[in-house]
Design an enzyme around this catalytic site. Structure first.
Site, PDB file in Angstrom:
ATOM      1  N   PRO A 289      38.653  31.481  32.008  1.00  0.00           N
ATOM      2  CG  PRO A 289      36.888  32.630  32.232  1.00  0.00           C
ATOM      3  CD  PRO A 289      38.129  32.664  32.844  1.00  0.00           C
ATOM      4  CD  GLU A 290      42.545  28.599  27.298  1.00  0.00           C
ATOM      5  OE1 GLU A 290      42.883  29.016  26.296  1.00  0.00           O
ATOM      6  OE2 GLU A 290      43.417  27.862  28.021  1.00  0.00           O
TER       7      GLU A 290
ATOM      8  CE  LYS B 257      41.596  33.598  26.747  1.00  0.00           C
ATOM      9  NZ  LYS B 257      42.581  33.564  27.761  1.00  0.00           N
TER      10      LYS B 257
ATOM     11  CG  HIS C 202      32.398  36.272  45.428  1.00  0.00           C
ATOM     12  ND1 HIS C 202      33.378  37.092  46.127  1.00  0.00           N
ATOM     13  CD2 HIS C 202      32.830  34.751  45.655  1.00  0.00           C
ATOM     14  CE1 HIS C 202      33.941  36.041  46.922  1.00  0.00           C
ATOM     15  NE2 HIS C 202      33.490  34.746  46.695  1.00  0.00           N
TER      16      HIS C 202
ATOM     17  NE  ARG D 129      41.987  35.456  41.751  1.00  0.00           N
ATOM     18  CZ  ARG D 129      43.230  34.813  41.054  1.00  0.00           C
ATOM     19  NH1 ARG D 129      43.092  33.900  40.430  1.00  0.00           N
ATOM     20  NH2 ARG D 129      44.450  35.086  41.253  1.00  0.00           N
TER      21      ARG D 129
ATOM     22  NE  ARG E 233      50.716  32.751  30.372  1.00  0.00           N
ATOM     23  CZ  ARG E 233      49.856  33.246  29.560  1.00  0.00           C
ATOM     24  NH1 ARG E 233      48.583  33.173  29.278  1.00  0.00           N
ATOM     25  NH2 ARG E 233      50.472  34.177  28.917  1.00  0.00           N
TER      26      ARG E 233
END
Ligand SMILES: [Zn+2]
Length: 299
Positions: free
Chosen positions: A2-3, A61, A106, A127, A283
Site C-alpha cells: 500500500p502506498e 503510511k 488471515h 504476511r 527495487r
C-alpha cells in the site's frame, strides 16, 4: 504494497466507520500482529477496552487513532495521551465487517464495539509485516501524534508540509533525487511507484544529485508528486462510500496505465523512446532515457 493514497483511503474509511466508537473487546488472534506493542497481546487488549477512539490521522503510511481516556477517570487530565498506531506493511488490510461474517483466513486482530452498530473492525494480514501497537503521544501535539513516528516527515498532501524547507533540505543533502523522495525524514508517503511517475512527469533522472536542483525544479517536482497522488486518491475514492474499508495495494490507480512504472521497453508516452528499467536499491527504477537523461558522471 500500500502506498500513501491507499492508506488515505483506509484513513477515510476509519474516520467514517470507527471514530467515536468505544471499544468493547479486542481479540488478538496472532501475537505477531501486535509485536510492536512490547507489553504483549493481553496488555494491548486491556489498554483499549472501554476506551473511545478519536479522529483518524495519517502521516506517510502510518495511521493512528487517539485513544480517549474514560470520561470519569480522575487522572485523565494528567495522564499522557495514547494512540493506537497501525502500519499495513506489505499486505495488511483494515476491514469493517458485519458482526458474524466469516473470519478471513488471515484475520489477526478483531475489535468489537460497545454500540448498536453491528459492525466490527478487523486487521487482516497475510504476511504479517504490518501490525497495531499502542504508544504515548507527543506532548502538546493536537493530533495525538504517536512518539515513535515523530521523526517521520509530513507528506506533500499535508497542508502543513513546508515546500521551502523541503527545497532547502534537498540543496543541503549530498544525495540523489529518488533516494531523497523515499527518505521518510524528508518527505513521507512517496513510494517507489509514485516516485517513478513523478520523476517521469518532471523529466528528472532518478540519480540526479539534489544539491543542484533549482527552486522552480523542486516546485515542479512537488507539483507532479501531488498530481500523481491526487489522481490515485481519486481512483481509490470509489471505496469511500462502501462499508468495506479495504486496502491491499490494488487500488483503482493500478488499473489505469502508469506512464513510467512497469513499462520497460514500451514507448515513452511523450517521445516514443523505449522506456528503461534499472535495478535500484533492491527495487527498480523506470525512466525514459531521452526525457530523463542520466546526470553526467562526476569527474
Ligand atoms: Zn521520453
Amino acid at each position: 504494497m500500500p502506498e500513501l493514497p491507499e492508506v488515505e483511503v483506509v484513513r477515510t474509511g476509519l474516520e467514517r466507520w470507527v471514530c467515536g466508537r468505544t471499544v468493547a473487546a479486542v481479540e488478538v488472534l496472532h501475537p505477531r500482529a501486535v509485536r510492536r506493542h512490547l507489553a504483549g497481546p493481553d496488555d494491548f487488549a486491556a489498554q483499549l477496552t472501554g476506551h473511545r477512539l478519536g479522529t483518524a490521522h495519517r502521516r506517510g503510511k502510518y495511521l493512528w487513532l487517539p485513544v480517549e481516556p474514560p470520561v470519569h477517570s480522575p487522572d485523565s487530565a494528567a495522564a499522557p495521551g495514547r494512540a493506537v498506531l497501525a502500519h499495513l506493511g506489505m499486505s495488511g488490510q483494515l476491514l469493517v465487517q458485519p458482526q458474524g461474517s466469516p473470519d478471513e483466513k488471515h484475520l489477526r486482530i478483531r475489535f468489537r464495539f460497545a454500540d448498536a452498530e453491528a459492525t466490527e473492525l478487523r486487521f487482516v494480514d497475510q504476511r504479517t509485516f504490518g501490525g497495531l501497537s499502542l504508544h504515548d503521544t507527543v506532548p502538546g501535539d493536537p493530533d495525538g501524534l504517536p512518539d515513535v513516528i515523530a521523526h517521520i516527515a509530513r507528506d506533500p498532501l499535508d497542508p502543513a508540509f513546508d515546500d521551502d524547507a523541503f527545497h532547502a533540505a534537498l540543496r543541503r543533502r549530498r544525495t540523489t533525487v529518488k533516494r531523497a523522495l523515499l527518505d521518510q525524514s524528508l518527505i513521507s508517503g512517496v513510494g517507489n511507484i509514485y516516485a517513478d511517475e513523478a520523476l517521469w512527469r518532471t523529466r528528472l533522472h532518478y540519480d540526479r544529485p539534489t544539491a543542484g536542483l533549482t527552486r522552480p525544479r523542486t516546485a515542479e517536482l512537488l507539483l507532479h508528486i501531488r498530481e500523481v497522488m491526487n489522481e490515485a486518491l481519486a481512483a481509490g475514492g470509489t471505496s469511500f462510500d462502501s462499508l468495506y474499508v479495504n486496502v491491499n495495494g490494488e487500488s483503482g490507480y493500478f488499473d489505469r496505465s502508469l506512464d513510467a512504472y512497469g513499462r520497460e521497453d514500451e514507448p515513452c508516452r511523450r517521445c516514443g523512446t523505449p522506456m528503461r528499467r534499472r535495478p535500484w536499491m533492491n527495487r527498480s527504477s523506470y525512466f525514459c532515457p531521452r526525457c530523463q537523461p542520466a546526470p553526467r558522471p562526476a569527474r
